[in-house]
Scaffold this active site. Structure first.
Site, PDB file in Angstrom:
ATOM      1  N   HIS A 120     -28.471  -0.295  13.608  1.00 35.62           N
ATOM      2  CA  HIS A 120     -29.802   0.319  13.678  1.00 35.62           C
ATOM      3  C   HIS A 120     -29.805   1.717  13.057  1.00 35.62           C
ATOM      4  CE1 HIS A 120     -31.285  -2.502  17.147  1.00 35.62           C
ATOM      5  NE2 HIS A 120     -31.229  -3.103  15.977  1.00 35.62           N
ATOM      6  N   CYS A 128     -35.228  10.974   1.391  1.00 35.77           N
ATOM      7  CA  CYS A 128     -36.505  11.147   0.689  1.00 35.77           C
ATOM      8  C   CYS A 128     -37.013   9.786   0.240  1.00 35.77           C
ATOM      9  CB  CYS A 128     -36.281  12.068  -0.518  1.00 35.77           C
ATOM     10  SG  CYS A 128     -37.710  12.157  -1.621  1.00 35.77           S
TER      11      CYS A 128
END
Ligand code: NAD
Length: 247
Positions: A120, A128
């Protein structure tokens, strides 16, 4: 935990040639990090699916980042507990081949575990959307504290956390985890309600399954050994059993 449960679990380790451990938020509650579904857990105040989804990040970025930082940024200061340390010791001694963790807190690596599949994601960095460049999570925290939405210092585009949000595809680490789990003949689940898909498939597909969890899980009935206990106590006892000089 009854007196026979740890020896029963240890016997599964003795007969296994490859062991994988699947951990969830419950292994880190003893490090002071709330899980999702226990009393006092994060689900008690809000529905994480509503706040921690890709849709929430894109449509309500300010609310998303405020919640994300409040819920998780401080966990980067947490320290591994007895459960994380026992698993690291068992890996070093050759008893376990790897840890597949649903956690984003980085505590297995901090405890010294080497083969950790973070299915996860993690809290170390953000990236970005436009350039893909990564930055430390602390940059997003600083920008939010200064009243700005987290943005890339190079191009100004929005940043996103390197954790798997509801609605995201699973990362490459998940494919590697599936391969490692497939090779294992024993899967030990620690501190997970096993409610989160697809990580819980790893338990469903296990050859032999053992579970250490404080509360019952939906897979208890199909497990070979179930221990309802705090992870720290049970894993310390397991490590003592397996790491005895004559073991
Ligand atoms: P969950 O909250 O659904 O289940 C946690 C389980 O752990 C519960 O069944 C509870 O009984 C058990 N538990 C709690 N404390 C325990 C302890 N000390 N010893 C043994 N068992 C204990 O967690 P999940 O199954 O991991 O799913 C929640 C999702 O949220 C996962 O994706 C997880 O990564 C994420 N999450 C991560 C963190 C973290 O990184 N520490 C914290 C909260 C949520």
């Amino acid at each position: 935990m009854t007196p026979s449960e740890i020896p029963e679990l240890a016997a599964l380790f003795w007969s296994a040639t490859s062991v994988i451990v699947l951990t969830g938020a419950g292994i880190s509650t003893e490090s002071g990090i709330p899980d999702f579904r226990s009393p006092g857990g994060l689900y008690e105040s809000i529905d994480p699916m509503e706040y921690l989804s890709i849709e929430a990040l894109e449509e309500h970025p300010k609310r998303f980042w405020r919640y994300f930082i409040d819920a998780f940024a401080s966990t980067t200061q947490a320290e591994p507990n007895a459960g994380h340390k026992a698993l690291a010791a068992l890996e070093h001694a050759g008893w376990i081949n790897g840890i597949i963790t649903q956690n984003i807190d980085g505590l297995h690596s901090k405890a010294g575990s080497r083969q950790v599949y973070e299915v996860h994601g993690h809290l170390r960095t953000v990236h970005c959307y436009k350039s893909g460049h990564t930055h430390p999570l602390s940059l997003a925290v600083e920008q939010m504290n200064a009243g700005a939405l987290p943005h890339c210092p190079a191009c100004g585009a929005a940043l996103r956390p390197d954790v798997v949000l509801f609605g995201d595809a699973m990362p490459a680490a998940f494919q590697k985890a599936l391969a490692a789990a497939d090779e294992a003949d024993l899967t030990l689940v620690v501190g997970s309600s096993l409610m989160v898909t697809p990580a819980n498939y790893l338990a469903l597909d296990a050859h032999q399954l053992a579970i250490i969890n404080r509360d019952p899980t939906i897979y208890d009935a199909r497990a070979d050994v179930v221990i309802h206990s705090n992870a720290g106590n049970a894993l310390t006892a397991l490590a003592e059993e397996l790491l005895q000089p004559d073991a």
